[in-house]
Design a protein around this motif. Structure first.
Motif, PDB file in Angstrom:
ATOM      1  N   ASN A   1       0.819  -1.224   0.000  1.00 10.96           N
ATOM      2  CA  ASN A   1       0.000   0.000   0.000  1.00 10.96           C
ATOM      3  C   ASN A   1       0.847   1.265   0.000  1.00 10.96           C
ATOM      4  OD1 ASN A   1      -2.924  -1.056   0.517  1.00 10.96           O
ATOM      5  ND2 ASN A   1      -1.628  -2.162   1.959  1.00 10.96           N
ATOM      6  N   TYR A   2       1.526   1.508  -1.078  1.00  5.08           N
ATOM      7  CA  TYR A   2       2.289   2.755  -1.166  1.00  5.08           C
ATOM      8  C   TYR A   2       1.452   3.827  -1.854  1.00  5.08           C
ATOM      9  CZ  TYR A   2       6.652   0.407   0.089  1.00  5.08           C
ATOM     10  OH  TYR A   2       7.627  -0.263   0.743  1.00  5.08           O
ATOM     11  N   GLN A   3       1.659   5.068  -1.398  1.00  7.14           N
ATOM     12  CA  GLN A   3       1.089   6.194  -2.120  1.00  7.14           C
ATOM     13  C   GLN A   3       2.264   7.039  -2.596  1.00  7.14           C
ATOM     14  OE1 GLN A   3      -0.243   6.309   1.507  1.00  7.14           O
ATOM     15  NE2 GLN A   3      -1.278   4.476   0.784  1.00  7.14           N
ATOM     16  N   VAL A   4       2.361   7.177  -3.913  1.00  7.13           N
ATOM     17  CA  VAL A   4       3.512   7.894  -4.471  1.00  7.13           C
ATOM     18  C   VAL A   4       3.024   9.161  -5.151  1.00  7.13           C
ATOM     19  CG1 VAL A   4       5.538   7.712  -5.939  1.00  7.13           C
ATOM     20  CG2 VAL A   4       4.555   5.652  -4.907  1.00  7.13           C
ATOM     21  N   LYS A   5       3.625  10.266  -4.745  1.00  6.77           N
ATOM     22  CA  LYS A   5       3.303  11.532  -5.418  1.00  6.77           C
ATOM     23  C   LYS A   5       4.282  11.733  -6.558  1.00  6.77           C
ATOM     24  CE  LYS A   5       0.828  14.244  -2.041  1.00  6.77           C
ATOM     25  NZ  LYS A   5       1.055  15.012  -0.831  1.00  6.77           N
ATOM     26  N   VAL A   6       3.750  11.826  -7.766  1.00  7.16           N
ATOM     27  CA  VAL A   6       4.588  11.986  -8.957  1.00  7.16           C
ATOM     28  C   VAL A   6       4.431  13.416  -9.470  1.00  7.16           C
ATOM     29  CG1 VAL A   6       5.022  11.170 -11.293  1.00  7.16           C
ATOM     30  CG2 VAL A   6       4.268   9.556  -9.523  1.00  7.16           C
ATOM     31  N   ARG A   7       5.568  14.055  -9.635  1.00 10.39           N
ATOM     32  CA  ARG A   7       5.527  15.417 -10.176  1.00 10.39           C
ATOM     33  C   ARG A   7       5.738  15.363 -11.686  1.00 10.39           C
ATOM     34  NH1 ARG A   7       6.431  20.682  -8.471  1.00 10.39           N
ATOM     35  NH2 ARG A   7       6.507  19.851  -6.350  1.00 10.39           N
ATOM     36  N   LYS A   8       4.700  15.698 -12.423  1.00 15.87           N
ATOM     37  CA  LYS A   8       4.847  15.766 -13.874  1.00 15.87           C
ATOM     38  C   LYS A   8       5.340  17.165 -14.203  1.00 15.87           C
ATOM     39  CE  LYS A   8       2.317  13.294 -16.411  1.00 15.87           C
ATOM     40  NZ  LYS A   8       1.470  12.348 -17.132  1.00 15.87           N
ATOM     41  N   LYS A   9       6.601  17.220 -14.614  1.00 19.80           N
ATOM     42  CA  LYS A   9       7.207  18.532 -14.821  1.00 19.80           C
ATOM     43  C   LYS A   9       6.596  19.210 -16.057  1.00 19.80           C
ATOM     44  CE  LYS A   9      11.227  16.443 -14.664  1.00 19.80           C
ATOM     45  NZ  LYS A   9      12.670  16.172 -14.745  1.00 19.80           N
ATOM     46  N   ALA A  10       6.560  20.525 -16.000  1.00 20.17           N
ATOM     47  CA  ALA A  10       5.956  21.274 -17.093  1.00 20.17           C
ATOM     48  C   ALA A  10       6.812  21.153 -18.349  1.00 20.17           C
ATOM     49  CB  ALA A  10       5.805  22.743 -16.692  1.00 20.17           C
ATOM     50  N   THR A  11       6.201  20.739 -19.448  1.00 21.47           N
ATOM     51  CA  THR A  11       6.928  20.646 -20.725  1.00 21.47           C
ATOM     52  C   THR A  11       6.643  21.861 -21.599  1.00 21.47           C
ATOM     53  OG1 THR A  11       5.037  19.489 -21.646  1.00 21.47           O
ATOM     54  CG2 THR A  11       6.821  18.130 -20.748  1.00 21.47           C
ATOM     55  N   TYR A  12       5.608  22.631 -21.222  1.00 21.01           N
ATOM     56  CA  TYR A  12       5.125  23.792 -21.978  1.00 21.01           C
ATOM     57  C   TYR A  12       4.571  23.392 -23.336  1.00 21.01           C
ATOM     58  CZ  TYR A  12       7.758  25.700 -18.186  1.00 21.01           C
ATOM     59  OH  TYR A  12       8.235  25.942 -16.933  1.00 21.01           O
TER      60      TYR A  12
ATOM     61  N   PRO B   1      13.153  25.857 -20.683  1.00 24.61           N
ATOM     62  CA  PRO B   1      12.972  27.288 -20.368  1.00 24.61           C
ATOM     63  C   PRO B   1      14.281  28.012 -20.080  1.00 24.61           C
ATOM     64  CG  PRO B   1      12.173  25.906 -18.572  1.00 24.61           C
ATOM     65  CD  PRO B   1      12.543  24.981 -19.679  1.00 24.61           C
ATOM     66  N   ALA B   2      15.362  27.263 -19.805  1.00 26.28           N
ATOM     67  CA  ALA B   2      16.637  27.920 -19.528  1.00 26.28           C
ATOM     68  C   ALA B   2      17.179  28.577 -20.799  1.00 26.28           C
ATOM     69  CB  ALA B   2      17.631  26.904 -18.995  1.00 26.28           C
ATOM     70  N   PHE B   3      16.724  28.100 -21.957  1.00 26.97           N
ATOM     71  CA  PHE B   3      17.252  28.647 -23.206  1.00 26.97           C
ATOM     72  C   PHE B   3      16.191  29.341 -24.055  1.00 26.97           C
ATOM     73  CE2 PHE B   3      20.230  25.401 -21.913  1.00 26.97           C
ATOM     74  CZ  PHE B   3      21.461  26.020 -22.119  1.00 26.97           C
TER      75      PHE B   3
ATOM     76  N   PRO C   1       1.014  23.156 -35.549  1.00 24.41           N
ATOM     77  CA  PRO C   1      -0.247  22.952 -36.274  1.00 24.41           C
ATOM     78  C   PRO C   1      -1.409  22.570 -35.350  1.00 24.41           C
ATOM     79  CG  PRO C   1       1.282  21.125 -36.698  1.00 24.41           C
ATOM     80  CD  PRO C   1       2.029  22.124 -35.888  1.00 24.41           C
ATOM     81  N   THR C   2      -1.107  22.043 -34.161  1.00 25.70           N
ATOM     82  CA  THR C   2      -2.221  21.617 -33.296  1.00 25.70           C
ATOM     83  C   THR C   2      -2.425  22.559 -32.113  1.00 25.70           C
ATOM     84  OG1 THR C   2      -0.733  20.243 -31.991  1.00 25.70           O
ATOM     85  CG2 THR C   2      -1.843  19.184 -33.848  1.00 25.70           C
ATOM     86  N   GLY C   3      -1.639  23.624 -32.067  1.00 25.52           N
ATOM     87  CA  GLY C   3      -1.788  24.592 -30.970  1.00 25.52           C
ATOM     88  C   GLY C   3      -1.430  24.005 -29.617  1.00 25.52           C
ATOM     89  N   ALA C   4      -0.395  23.178 -29.601  1.00 23.10           N
ATOM     90  CA  ALA C   4      -0.066  22.456 -28.365  1.00 23.10           C
ATOM     91  C   ALA C   4       0.795  23.266 -27.408  1.00 23.10           C
ATOM     92  CB  ALA C   4       0.654  21.157 -28.715  1.00 23.10           C
ATOM     93  N   ILE C   5       1.377  24.348 -27.907  1.00 24.87           N
ATOM     94  CA  ILE C   5       2.306  25.100 -27.051  1.00 24.87           C
ATOM     95  C   ILE C   5       1.546  25.863 -25.970  1.00 24.87           C
ATOM     96  CG2 ILE C   5       4.195  26.785 -27.025  1.00 24.87           C
ATOM     97  CD1 ILE C   5       4.779  24.345 -28.797  1.00 24.87           C
ATOM     98  N   ASN C   6       2.033  25.733 -24.734  1.00 23.16           N
ATOM     99  CA  ASN C   6       1.402  26.444 -23.617  1.00 23.16           C
ATOM    100  C   ASN C   6       2.495  26.942 -22.681  1.00 23.16           C
ATOM    101  OD1 ASN C   6       0.086  27.306 -21.360  1.00 23.16           O
ATOM    102  ND2 ASN C   6      -0.755  25.294 -20.800  1.00 23.16           N
ATOM    103  N   TYR C   7       2.856  28.225 -22.834  1.00 26.79           N
ATOM    104  CA  TYR C   7       3.953  28.775 -22.032  1.00 26.79           C
ATOM    105  C   TYR C   7       3.589  28.909 -20.557  1.00 26.79           C
ATOM    106  CZ  TYR C   7       5.898  29.997 -26.604  1.00 26.79           C
ATOM    107  OH  TYR C   7       6.386  29.955 -27.861  1.00 26.79           O
ATOM    108  N   GLU C   8       2.297  28.817 -20.274  1.00 24.97           N
ATOM    109  CA  GLU C   8       1.862  29.014 -18.883  1.00 24.97           C
ATOM    110  C   GLU C   8       1.825  27.704 -18.088  1.00 24.97           C
ATOM    111  OE1 GLU C   8       1.235  32.189 -17.987  1.00 24.97           O
ATOM    112  OE2 GLU C   8       1.810  32.651 -20.071  1.00 24.97           O
ATOM    113  N   MET C   9       2.209  26.629 -18.725  1.00 32.20           N
ATOM    114  CA  MET C   9       2.048  25.318 -18.081  1.00 32.20           C
ATOM    115  C   MET C   9       2.783  25.251 -16.738  1.00 32.20           C
ATOM    116  SD  MET C   9       2.881  21.599 -19.701  1.00 32.20           S
ATOM    117  CE  MET C   9       1.532  21.344 -20.822  1.00 32.20           C
TER     118      MET C   9
END
Lengths: 318, 325, 653, 143, 370
Positions: free
Chosen positions: C225-236, C287-289, C306-314
């Motif tokens: 019974n583990y509970q693991v918190k996974v941080r999905k880092k922002a890819t933007y 984001p460093a570059f 073409p799919t509007g996937a970019i999200n700088y606010e992520m």
């Protein structure tokens, strides 16, 4: 002095926010103050405030569930901070009336000076003296000469935590490096001298546990392992070995927790210097972890934490 | 007013073959407001010969001087000579870490050494205690023609446990000090390569070979002079340069200056004051173009103003382009 | 109380230097001991049978076995007495072999010591209490941390076995180190060609849920019974929209971003897909570059997508995964060049690391598989390989062997010859370590068929000379100093623990060694287990290892998880801390010191606050017991009274 | 009465199960000879060793006490020995204050593979305690 | 031989030496700053000018004593057979308690009723009691907190003593109280005391007048049961008590004890040791239940035992001798005489009762003034 009046005024003001206020009243004779639990403001007229008020009243705090007001001196305030470090009291339930203190008296020292005569009357003059009247006459003693040892090196005359401060803060005029001077001096003795010293002192112990019960940091109280069979650390025999063990238990359990209020020593009916062991450990805690008890509520008691790399602990060679 | 004070142990070389190191160091220290106090009745540090014979005796020679300095109550001793420095550091470490050794050494001394002196090289006090900011602040002259290879020698930074200064393989203190003067420094791979040291007499061929490498690497690095901090290095690279040329069929003509001389030049001392004439390979032509710093800056600014107009415009244009796309 | 004592001769191992009969006779004198005997081999079938018989016949209720180390046979004898109807915790062992008969020469002293040791065991066993396990449910879902070849193998094996798998990968794509390799030794087959299909399997497996570009924030719970918190880092980049077309990468104006995948051999774009076979094949902004982040304006990719996937606010997103077991496959790291000042500490562009050379060799690498040296993009003709760059060097804190460098150097030297036929490679080595199937043949091939010159000695200095790099070292076989003028120098830098390995271990509550590698339960017999039950190891996070070993461990860890999950309920170890709520004063110092957060505050019905042990989390270390001032929390089987009984048996007995 | 009178002193050892107890096993397997004075108590972790066990032993008859655990960072339970280190160091410094020679108490770290180190520790510590002699001599001669 | 003796001050050491010839003499000696009963020897400093910090009770009733030792014995021929061997040693030397105060001596009478004057006398206590001569020194002046006259005693009360000494300027007047005590007069340093008897009686009477009586004069305190059984009362008056055992262990009349078996592997002892009703563990039952879990209930028991239960059982005798030690040495100055005073006063009771009815907090401080 007007501090007493100011304390009374303050107490009157904090009712009914608090249900009880713990302060001092005159004890059974002129030389003793005793704790005073006030539950209605009118009782305040019997409150006293003078150098007799040596007892550390904060010992009562953890066992009181309702909201209380309490009168504390600088040294007593360290207990409150230590309680906060250890999560033993709820700060919101304590109203602290802090009183800067220039030193209290040790009843034991006064009695020694007056030859243990019954006291007729006690007065404090304006020059820092206590005047004790007995059947055999009057004796004027400088408070500085009859104060408990803790006062002679007091670093915190003004409470470190309070809600109401009575009078002006006072700065310590005692050199910091002297705090553990007595410990260093004692440590310089030979092992045989030290062993003999403690054996002589502990031999008198009657295991009344006054030191333990008066100690604000002895949180086990009724569960103390000095009296249990599960676990069975010591027996009820009155041997020196058992007494020694009891005092080592007391010291070890206060490692990095003793606030040096001196209650254990003040209350000991056998005049055993019980505080010394704990002070020694405190000196080591300072040296090892730069830790001082009861000065910063955010500190962690050193025995309940660690550093992966301990700067001051070196591996011991054989 | 002097801000810092050191006990100054010049050592034997600086009394003779490296007189110019002593002269220039003293002048530079004066400019930087550092007081140097020479211990009275100092004696030989023991150097290399002593410790090859007897460790206790070698330490005693060094410790005798340390004991004198200890009495001066200055705390820190500085010496320009890495050999002396090593002797002091080794004696100090040996005596502070081993009580028995300390007793053995002190047995030989009139006054015991109790371990209260810190020894630092002159380079170390300039780099660490004075600091680059202060070094730069005092510059009065530019040396536009100098391209320096900084050569540290073998024992300035090694062994690291004893030297406790800078990187043992790629030291940078001298490079940074000289850079702080505004003088160009060339990255140089042989900063700590051995010059052959005292083997110049018994094994001349070997020294020729080693010194040759040190010199040619400096030339390959594009340097036109070498900065040193060790009297023995200076001697091998400078005095023996002609000897190397003959033995190895080379034609080096590269001046070898003490870094303190370069500092002195930047601080406006005359070549004469800095005993530049003591160098075998003359640095004369290189330092001819020395010019007061204010004049030099004005000149450079004028040049830059002229040169920068075009590229700036180009850059701006390019930025605009990316915006559009 | 009826204690039975069994003294083992262990053939002559014990009986040779301990008078076992006298020990037994002494024990018979003790009150409580109703039976004491000595036997040739107590652990043997008949030896165990005798214990069982004695328990029945003599009605014994406590057993002391004086024999070898309890670390050896405690479990054996626990099972024995359990079969005879006693609680397994009514056994104590006295170690009279390893701690007595084997180390002392004087039979008299040994016997006295053995008597004491058995007496202590008797004193303790009389204080022992029966302990019973409790059982709890298992969440049959497994998390694999690390998407390298070991983690992928573990994930696939678990998923194929029908388990739900959560795979967490730190970087934007799975594949790990193997995805960066050009060829693999000793078969010289294309690394990505054999790994690629596995990566696709992972991506397509319906039982595997992949969190790429994600890290572990926090792990709570216990086996089952583990509970693991996974941080999905922002890819933007919104990965649900991104099709991996690569248009953004093509148009990105920032061309100097650091390329993690290629270990900086060449720069990449600020928005990039790390490599053509990436899984998931999605773009990510660094984001460093990225100019949008550094300068606050650009937005080229957002316009081009073409799919509007970019999200700088992520923002980073935290998801919690509930799992029953965790396989750790976090891989390894490599020494940086700056650890080697004598080799230029990274100042010389033509001194590179083995993994960088791997990228240069690789057809999909920055040089498209042409060997060009970084400084001037020319083809090197003389290449020097330096093995043990850091490895086996105590002064650099790496006393161990990095395991696979000898092999990849041989491989790289062979490949170099293939790419540049007129090249000459040199290898400076300390020892050639090639103890695998076909490995030694491979290194010989490099020397014999490919003419690679192996020089046995270490390199003392590398310095530039004109366009060449001079490698100076010793040839210890010839006893001379050698200098090789090389065009390119490749350092086989030491394998070290992955960056952040220690922090991860602390989250997992597993041990790690001085070097940051994770410690297995037993170096020989429990190679993929850890001391935290439910946490398993796979691959190089445990120590440097090559691909087959990593894959093998991945499968091994998977099979351990399968075995663990084969039961619906797990049994907890009852030798854990227990609170006497009557004595507990609720100071909660134990909560502060418990290394496993296994203690929490509980309010009793009468309002009293006390400590409570979470049975399944407690690991049984006993730190709480020595913290508790009132002796209210006692580690079962090692209670104060049990240890005091032993102390008293020595000091007063 | 523990030990063999005249030859041995009473030395109590608290060894953590995972490292030092294993180290002592390793020393045994390798037949590294050691003095016989030591009596070993197995504990799960050095963090389990309440300093008061040491005091109890020293006050009631031990001439020396040895505590050994996993090396720092190598604790089977991650942090146990870190707590032990602080507590035992506190005790080590307190003992001389009550007149007990701190040389009678030693704490150290020995891993399961360090059989040789274990032999060294036992030998050196036993010698050290022998140099100090019996702690309870007075009592024994009286009784 | 006269009925009264006289011991000149300068001969006191000779006197003690003479007593020590055939007995162990316990006398109040100075140790640091406190006075304790110690076996007297030359190097000790006798201190008679104030009551000892501890009463001499441990001489006759030790704080901890081995009742018997036991050892398990296995039959040599059959290790399954085991027997227990018991060993008890109640050999006690002759003892003298010298310099006890009248209150201390009266304390032994409290014990006598419990340990001797019963169907099952305690052999350990009785043996010691019989072997001990108690030479008491009357008090010339009260000590802080003491109130013997209020509980049936007095500064020259003779109950429990074998000999009563009264200090005059140059020496001590010696009055034998029991036959055992009369033998003292035969000691050769003892002079005829008749000429001094009047002076001594004067000193005694004067002292008697000086001792405070917190209760009604010439009458033993009577406790109001209803107030005694009101929890709120105890919570108010002993809120400050820290529940230690200083009061009971220093009390000349407290005699509660505990019996424990202290066992090693093969042998052990049965130990009797003082216990104190102020301790939580005193009434802790094996089940974990404790009928007196709070310090209020425990303090109530202490007062009850001394002023209600003991008198009920033993013809109205109060089990408090008024020595004042529990007041003097209490860490927080709990004053038992003050508490008993509340309990006996009917006026007080009304006040407490009314406050109970109204539900307000009874207030000790203010009532004390009225």
């Amino acid at each position: 002095m007007n501090n007493a009046e100011q304390i009374k005024e303050t107490i009157a003001r904090i009712f009914p926010d608090v249900e009880t206020v713990i302060c001092y009243q005159q004890g059974f004779d002129g030389l003793h103050a005793t704790p005073y639990f006030i539950s209605i403001p009118e009782q305040v007229n019997k409150l006293i405030w003078n150098p007799l008020c040596a007892q550390n009243l904060t010992s009562y705090l953890p066992s009181i569930k309702k909201k209380v007001g309490i009168v504390v001196k600088g040294c007593d305030s360290r207990t409150i901070i230590q309680y906060l470090q250890e999560g033993l009291i709820d700060r919101a339930k304590v109203v602290i009336i802090g009183v800067p203190c220039t030193g209290v008296i040790s009843v034991k020292k006064v009695l020694r000076e007056i030859g243990h005569q019954p006291v007729v009357d006690v007065v404090f003059d304006d020059n820092g003296n206590i005047v004790v009247k007995t059947q055999k006459g009057e004796k004027r003693l400088a408070i500085a000469d009859v104060c408990p040892d803790k006062c002679t090196t007091c670093q915190y005359p003004t409470p470190l935590v309070y809600d109401h401060l009575i009078g002006e803060p006072i700065a310590s005029n005692k050199p910091k490096e002297d705090v553990y001077k007595d410990i260093r001096e004692f440590d310089a003795k030979t092992l045989e001298e030290k062993r003999a010293y403690w054996e002589k002192e502990f031999e008198r112990c009657i295991r009344c546990y006054a030191c333990r019960n008066a100690c604000p940091m002895c949180i086990c109280q009724d569960s103390c392992i000095a009296e249990t069979r599960e676990p069975h650390w010591i027996s009820q025999r009155l041997s020196l070995q058992e007494k020694f063990m009891f005092h080592m238990i007391h010291a070890a359990h206060l490692a990095g927790r003793c606030v040096e209020c001196g209650e254990c020593e003040r209350v000991c009916p056998m005049d055993i210097p019980v505080a010394k062991l704990k002070k020694k450990i405190n000196a080591e805690m300072k040296e090892l972890f730069n830790y001082e008890t009861g000065v910063n509520p955010d500190d962690k008691p050193p025995m309940y934490t660690f550093n992966v790399d301990e700067a001051k602990i070196k591996e011991h060679k054989l | 007013m002097a801000e810092k004070e050191y006990a100054y142990f010049s050592g034997c070389s600086l009394e003779g073959t490296a007189k110019e190191y002593d002269t220039s160091f003293r002048l530079v220290m004066k400019t930087l407001g550092v007081t140097l106090t020479e211990p009275e009745d100092w004696s030989c540090c023991g150097s290399t010969p002593a410790h090859t014979v007897d460790h206790v005796f070698a330490a005693a020679l060094a410790a005798r001087n340390l004991a004198i300095v200890e009495k001066m109550n200055i705390g820190t001793l500085t010496t320009p000579c890495p050999s002396c420095l090593m002797a002091f550091k080794k004696a100090h470490l040996g005596m502070t870490e081993d009580e028995a050794f300390k007793d053995q050494v002190n047995e030989l001394l009139d006054e015991p050494y109790e371990g209260g002196v810190i020894s630092k090289s002159s380079l170390q006090i300039i780099y660490e205690d004075v600091g680059l900011e202060k070094i730069a602040e005092k510059v009065t002259h530019a040396l536009p023609d100098l391209k320096v290879a900084a050569y540290y020698g073998c024992i300035m930074n090694r062994p690291p446990d004893v030297a406790q200064f800078d990187d043992p393989e790629n030291p940078v203190a001298m490079d940074r000090v000289i850079s702080a003067l505004g003088v160009e420094v060339r990255d140089y791979a042989f900063k700590t390569e051995c010059c052959g040291a005292a083997f110049g007499v018994p094994k001349r061929a070997m020294v020729n070979e080693l010194t040759y490498k040190v010199l040619s690497m400096a030339v390959d690095a594009g340097a036109n002079c070498i900065a040193v901090a060790c009297p023995l290095c200076q001697q091998n690279l400078d005095l023996r340069q002609e000897q190397v040329n003959r033995a190895m069929g080379a034609s080096f003509n590269i001046p070898v200056l003490y870094f303190t001389q370069i500092m002195g030049l930047a601080y406006g001392y005359s070549p004469k004051e800095l005993d530049m004439d003591k160098l075998v390979v003359s640095a004369g032509p290189l330092i001819k173009t020395r010019i007061p710093i204010a004049e030099y800056r004005a000149m450079k600014e004028a040049e830059a103003a002229a040169a920068k107009k075009t590229p700036k415009a180009r850059e701006a244009k390019e930025a605009a382009k990316t915006e559009e796309s | 109380m009826r204690v039975g004592v069994f003294i083992c001769h262990c053939g002559n191992n014990i009986a040779g230097t301990v008078d076992v009969a006298r020990v037994a006779a002494e024990m018979r004198k003790l009150p409580g001991v109703v039976y004491a005997t000595n036997y040739m081999y107590t652990c043997s079938e008949p030896g165990q049978e005798e214990i069982k018989q004695a328990i029945k016949k003599e009605n014994l209720d406590r057993i002391v076995v004086a024999a070898c180390s309890p670390r050896m046979h405690e479990n054996t004898f626990r099972k024995t007495i359990e079969k005879a109807g006693l609680n397994r915790y009514f056994l104590e062992m006295a170690n009279i072999r390893e701690h007595i008969s084997w180390i002392g020469e004087d039979k008299e002293l040994n016997t006295a010591k053995a008597i004491d040791a058995v007496k202590m065991a008797v004193a303790k066993v009389m204080k022992n209490k029966p302990l019973y396990s409790s059982s709890f449910k298992v969440n049959k879902r497994v998390m694999v941390i690390g998407g390298g070849v070991a983690g992928m193998q573990a994930a696939l094996d678990c998923a194929d076995g029908g388990l739900d798998v959560v795979l967490v990968e730190k970087s934007p794509s799975i594949g790990g180190m193997m995805a960066r390799l050009d060829k693999t030794f000793p078969t010289i087959d294309c690394s990505i060609c054999i790994l690629g299909p596995k990566m696709v399997d992972v991506a397509q497996h319906e039982k595997i849920k992949l969190h790429a570009y994600s890290e572990i924030d926090e792990i709570k719970g216990y086996v089952g019974n583990y509970q693991v918190k996974v941080r999905k880092k922002a890819t933007y980049v919104d990965w649900t929209k991104c099709t991996g077309c690569g248009a953004c990468m093509e148009k990105c104006p920032t061309r100097n971003a650091y390329d993690n995948f290629n270990f900086g051999v060449a720069p990449t774009r600020a928005i990039n897909i790390p490599f053509p076979q990436a899984i998931p094949k999605k773009a990510k902004i660094d984001p460093a570059f990225c100019r949008q982040f550094t300068k606050g304006k650009c937005g080229v990719c957002a316009k081009i997508c073409p799919t509007g996937a970019i999200n700088y606010e992520m923002q980073d997103e935290i998801v919690t995964e509930d799992v029953g077991a965790i396989i750790v496959a976090t891989g390894y790291g490599l020494f940086d060049l700056d650890k080697f000042p004598e080799y230029g500490a990274g100042r010389y562009p033509d001194v590179i690391t083995g993994i960088q050379y791997e990228r240069i060799l690789n057809a999909s690498g920055p040089t498209s598989g042409h060997i060009l040296r970084p400084s001037d993009q020319t083809e090197p003709k003389t290449i020097v390989f330096v093995s043990c760059a850091g490895s086996r060097d105590k002064s650099l804190g790496v006393p161990y062997c990095s395991n696979f460098c000898c092999m990849y150097i041989a491989k790289q030297a062979i490949l170099t010859k293939d790419h540049v036929p007129d090249s000459q490679s040199y290898v400076f080595y300390m020892d050639i370590r090639s103890p695998g199937k076909g490995y030694d043949e491979f290194t010989r091939r490099a020397q014999e068929d490919y003419g690679v010159k192996y020089i046995r000695g270490r390199v003392s200095r590398i310095y530039p000379k004109g366009k060449k790099m001079v490698v100076r070292g010793a040839d210890t076989l010839l006893g001379t100093q050698v200098e090789v003028e090389a065009d390119l120098v490749v350092l086989a830098t030491a394998v070290v623990s992955a960056p952040g390995a220690a922090g991860m271990a602390e989250k997992l509550h597993i041990s790690y060694d001085t070097f940051g590698f994770y410690v297995e339960s037993h170096p020989k017999l429990r190679p993929v287990e850890t001391n935290t039950s439910g946490v398993f190891l796979a691959g190089a996070c445990q120590g440097p290892k090559d691909i087959p070993a990593s894959v093998g461990q991945g499968s091994a860890a998977a099979s351990k998880v399968q075995a663990l999950f084969s039961k619906d309920m797990l049994e907890s170890d009852p030798a854990i801390a227990q609170v006497n709520t009557n004595a507990c004063v609720g100071c909660l110092k134990c909560v502060r010191t418990c290394p496993f957060q296994a203690i929490k505050e509980e309010e009793l019905r009468n309002g009293k606050k006390v400590a409570k042990v979470i049975e399944t989390v407690c690991a049984g270390c006993g730190v709480c017991t020595s913290t508790c001032p009132c002796g209210a929390i006692q580690l079962q089987h090692f209670t104060d009274n049990q240890l005091l009984a032993e102390v008293n048996a020595i000091c007063q007995g | 009465m523990s030990g063999v009178a005249g030859k041995e002193l009473r030395i109590v050892g608290f060894l953590c199960n995972w490292c030092s107890y294993g180290g002592a096993d390793t020393a045994g397997v390798a037949r590294f000879k050691q003095p016989t004075d030591l009596r070993i108590i197995r504990v799960p972790c050095s963090g389990r060793v309440d300093p008061l066990f040491v005091v109890k032993a020293l006050l009631t008859g031990a001439d020396g006490v040895l505590v050994s655990g996993c090396h720092p960072r190598d604790c089977h339970y991650t942090d146990g020995n870190f707590y032990a280190r602080r507590r035992l160091e506190m005790l080590k410094r307190l003992l001389p204050f009550i007149g007990i020679d701190e040389k009678r108490f030693h704490y150290t770290w020995v891993s399961a593979s360090e059989g040789q180190k274990w032999q060294q520790v036992v030998t050196d510590f036993t010698n050290q305690v022998h140099k100090l002699g019996p702690m309870h001599a007075k009592k024994e001669s009286e009784g | 031989m006269s009925d009264t003796g006289y011991l000149p001050k300068e001969k006191i050491k000779d006197f003690l030496k003479e007593l020590a010839k055939d007995a162990v003499v316990y006398a109040p000696c100075l140790e640091g700053d406190i006075v304790l009963f110690r076996p007297f020897s030359e190097e000790r400093t006798l201190c008679l000018d104030r009551p000892a910090n501890t009463p001499p009770k441990s001489v006759i009733y030790p704080q901890s004593e081995t009742l018997f030792a036991f050892q398990y014995k296995k039959a040599p021929e059959d290790h399954q057979k085991m027997s227990v061997e018991l060993k008890a040693d109640i050999g006690v030397p002759n003892m003298v308690i010298f310099g006890a105060r009248p209150c201390d001596a009266k304390g032994f009478r409290i014990y006598d009723r419990v340990f001797i004057e019963t169907n099952t006398p305690d052999p350990y206590y009785r043996k010691r009691r019989e072997n001990t001569l108690i030479v008491t020194l009357s008090c010339a002046a009260p000590s802080p907190g003491c109130f013997c006259v209020a509980v049936g005693g007095g500064p020259a009360h003779k109950e429990g003593s074998d000999v009563m000494m009264t200090e005059l300027e140059g020496g001590y007047v010696i009055e034998p109280v029991t036959e055992k005590g009369r033998a003292i007069l035969g000691k050769h340093v003892i002079e005829d005391g008749k000429p001094y008897l009047k002076d001594a009686q004067h000193v005694q009477a004067k002292a008697h007048d000086e001792v405070r009586n917190p209760f009604a004069p010439d009458e033993l305190p009577k406790i109001s049961q209803s107030l005694f059984n009101f929890d709120g009362f105890w919570e108010q008056v002993v809120g400050k008590c820290v529940s230690c055992g200083a009061c009971t262990y220093l009390c000349p009349t407290c005699y509660c004890f505990n019996i424990t078996d202290e066992q090693g592997i093969g042998s052990g002892e049965r130990v009797r040791s003082w216990d104190a009703c102020m301790f939580f563990h005193f009434t802790l039952e094996a089940s974990g239940h404790n009928p007196r879990p709070t310090k209020f209930q425990r303090f109530k028991n202490r007062v009850g035992h001394k002023f209600i239960y003991y008198p009920e059982k033993y013809e109205g005798v109060i089990a408090c001798c008024g020595c004042g030690r529990c007041i003097r040495y209490c860490p927080v100055n709990v004053d038992i005489s003050e508490i008993v005073n509340y309990l006996k006063d009917t006026h007080q009771e009304l006040h407490w009762a009314s406050s109970r009815k109204e539900g307000t907090q009874p207030t000790v401080g203010s009532t004390k003034d009225e």
